[in-house]
Design a protein around this motif. Structure first.
Motif, PDB file in Angstrom:
ATOM      1  N   GLY A 195       0.783  -1.227   0.000  1.00 54.70           N
ATOM      2  CA  GLY A 195       0.000   0.000   0.000  1.00 54.70           C
ATOM      3  C   GLY A 195       0.811   1.271   0.000  1.00 54.70           C
ATOM      4  O   GLY A 195       0.322   2.329   0.419  1.00 54.70           O
ATOM      5  N   VAL A 196       2.062   1.185  -0.471  1.00 56.33           N
ATOM      6  CA  VAL A 196       2.922   2.362  -0.503  1.00 56.33           C
ATOM      7  C   VAL A 196       3.770   2.282  -1.769  1.00 56.33           C
ATOM      8  O   VAL A 196       4.032   1.190  -2.283  1.00 56.33           O
ATOM      9  N   SER A 197       4.185   3.426  -2.280  1.00 54.54           N
ATOM     10  CA  SER A 197       4.982   3.439  -3.504  1.00 54.54           C
ATOM     11  C   SER A 197       6.342   2.809  -3.252  1.00 54.54           C
ATOM     12  O   SER A 197       6.852   2.816  -2.124  1.00 54.54           O
ATOM     13  N   PRO A 198       6.976   2.250  -4.300  1.00 49.02           N
ATOM     14  CA  PRO A 198       8.319   1.674  -4.127  1.00 49.02           C
ATOM     15  C   PRO A 198       9.320   2.657  -3.537  1.00 49.02           C
ATOM     16  O   PRO A 198      10.164   2.285  -2.722  1.00 49.02           O
ATOM     17  N   ARG A 199       9.223   3.936  -3.940  1.00 47.95           N
ATOM     18  CA  ARG A 199      10.166   4.929  -3.422  1.00 47.95           C
ATOM     19  C   ARG A 199       9.968   5.147  -1.929  1.00 47.95           C
ATOM     20  O   ARG A 199      10.932   5.194  -1.158  1.00 47.95           O
ATOM     21  N   GLN A 200       8.706   5.263  -1.495  1.00 47.60           N
ATOM     22  CA  GLN A 200       8.435   5.458  -0.073  1.00 47.60           C
ATOM     23  C   GLN A 200       8.798   4.211   0.723  1.00 47.60           C
ATOM     24  O   GLN A 200       9.331   4.302   1.837  1.00 47.60           O
ATOM     25  N   LEU A 201       8.542   3.045   0.157  1.00 45.25           N
ATOM     26  CA  LEU A 201       8.897   1.809   0.858  1.00 45.25           C
ATOM     27  C   LEU A 201      10.409   1.710   1.022  1.00 45.25           C
ATOM     28  O   LEU A 201      10.898   1.272   2.067  1.00 45.25           O
ATOM     29  N   ARG A 202      11.155   2.134   0.017  1.00 45.47           N
ATOM     30  CA  ARG A 202      12.615   2.130   0.119  1.00 45.47           C
ATOM     31  C   ARG A 202      13.060   3.059   1.247  1.00 45.47           C
ATOM     32  O   ARG A 202      13.980   2.710   2.010  1.00 45.47           O
ATOM     33  N   ARG A 203      12.429   4.209   1.384  1.00 46.20           N
ATOM     34  CA  ARG A 203      12.794   5.122   2.463  1.00 46.20           C
ATOM     35  C   ARG A 203      12.515   4.497   3.828  1.00 46.20           C
ATOM     36  O   ARG A 203      13.306   4.641   4.764  1.00 46.20           O
ATOM     37  N   LEU A 204      11.387   3.819   3.938  1.00 50.48           N
ATOM     38  CA  LEU A 204      11.056   3.157   5.204  1.00 50.48           C
ATOM     39  C   LEU A 204      12.064   2.053   5.529  1.00 50.48           C
ATOM     40  O   LEU A 204      12.510   1.918   6.675  1.00 50.48           O
ATOM     41  N   PHE A 205      12.424   1.267   4.527  1.00 51.37           N
ATOM     42  CA  PHE A 205      13.392   0.189   4.742  1.00 51.37           C
ATOM     43  C   PHE A 205      14.760   0.760   5.092  1.00 51.37           C
ATOM     44  O   PHE A 205      15.468   0.215   5.950  1.00 51.37           O
ATOM     45  N   ASP A 206      15.159   1.836   4.436  1.00 47.59           N
ATOM     46  CA  ASP A 206      16.446   2.452   4.760  1.00 47.59           C
ATOM     47  C   ASP A 206      16.492   2.846   6.236  1.00 47.59           C
ATOM     48  O   ASP A 206      17.490   2.599   6.927  1.00 47.59           O
ATOM     49  N   PHE A 207      15.429   3.490   6.714  1.00 47.26           N
ATOM     50  CA  PHE A 207      15.440   3.990   8.091  1.00 47.26           C
ATOM     51  C   PHE A 207      15.352   2.852   9.102  1.00 47.26           C
ATOM     52  O   PHE A 207      16.110   2.837  10.090  1.00 47.26           O
ATOM     53  N   TYR A 208      14.457   1.903   8.902  1.00 50.33           N
ATOM     54  CA  TYR A 208      14.204   0.888   9.931  1.00 50.33           C
ATOM     55  C   TYR A 208      15.045  -0.376   9.768  1.00 50.33           C
ATOM     56  O   TYR A 208      15.372  -1.035  10.761  1.00 50.33           O
ATOM     57  N   ILE A 209      15.383  -0.741   8.535  1.00 52.69           N
ATOM     58  CA  ILE A 209      16.143  -1.971   8.288  1.00 52.69           C
ATOM     59  C   ILE A 209      17.615  -1.664   8.034  1.00 52.69           C
ATOM     60  O   ILE A 209      18.504  -2.329   8.564  1.00 52.69           O
TER      61      ILE A 209
END
Length: 269
Positions: A195-209
């Motif tokens: 439910g999120v764009s690939p770009r936004q998901l990448r930002r989330l993964f960068d920060f949390y993972i």
């Protein structure tokens, strides 16, 4: 977290220490039930009296963030971030390290640290989360055994977890859960519906993972393969790497060596 990925599906493995061969001992123990959404394990790595020369400890890629310290110097706590490759630590004799292995996304969630700033690095924890570093030093001072320290660590982190109110983005947690359920063998473009764009998901993964969904999936896939306890001969005969999502043997060997530090013929029994 209100809804955390099912980490029963994810049990990160590190290479076995054989006391008779390696002249060192390694043990893990689980945290209290209240912490199992955040901490995978506590661990202790100790040299044996028979060790007569520096010991090289290899840490393989496992998707986690670790804190660790030498029990003789608990004021020097380090944090090791998400790793895309193996890391080797030359350790002088004698040594006695205790560590805390956080599950993916848990350390950034609890302490507000951007995981991408730690990827493929280890840093003094005091430079990253000074309050946490001071608290851990206070708990660990004078203790050299994990059995004695564990209840103190449990109470220390339970207090932190209880006082924490923020949740990670549910779309990140859903994506992590999908990757874990697939054992890392997932077609991100078609199957990772969060439910999120690939770009936004990448930002989330960068920060949390600490890296992209693709890289995290590779690490999960590698760890999943280790859990099947293959042998070098069985991999060659039965081509288990195809089941894990590697498209050919050369691809598998290259990725395995990057994350383990040895080719499967040498790393596996």
């Amino acid at each position: 977290m209100k809804k955390y990925p099912d980490f029963q599906l994810f049990r990160p493995i590190q290479p076995a220490i054989r006391p008779g061969r390696d002249h060192a001992s390694y043990r893990e123990c689980l945290p209290s039930p209240a912490l199992t959404s955040y901490i995978y394990c506590y661990w202790q790595l100790t040299s044996l009296p028979s060790l007569s020369e520096p010991f090289v400890y290899r840490v393989v890629a496992d998707g986690c963030i670790d804190l660790f310290f030498h029990t003789d110097h608990p004021e020097d706590v380090y944090v090791m971030g998400f790793s895309t490759t193996y890391t080797e630590f030359p350790l002088d004799h004698p040594f006695n390290y205790i560590g805390i292995r956080f599950l993916p996304a848990a350390f950034p969630l609890l302490f507000g640290v951007n995981a991408a700033t730690l990827t493929n690095r280890f840093e003094p924890l005091g430079a990253v989360a000074p309050g946490l570093a001071a608290g851990l030093t206070q708990q660990a001072t004078g203790l050299h055994n994990l059995a004695a320290l564990q209840p103190l660590l449990d109470r220390f982190f339970e207090k932190i977890a209880t006082g924490h109110t923020a949740d990670a983005d549910h779309r990140l947690l859903q994506a992590v859960d999908l990757i874990l359920r697939a054992g890392g063998n997932i077609r991100l473009e078609k199957e990772l519906h969060s439910g999120v764009s690939p770009r936004q998901l990448r930002r989330l993964f960068d920060f949390y993972i600490g890296d992209s969904p693709k890289t995290f999936s590779k690490v999960v896939r590698f760890q999943q393969l280790l859990h099947t306890t293959p042998t070098a001969d069985s991999l060659k005969a039965h081509k288990h790497f195809f089941d894990a999502g590697y498209y050919d043997q050369a691809h598998f060997i290259k990725e395995f060596k990057t994350m383990y530090g040895l080719p499967p013929t040498l790393a596996l029994p």
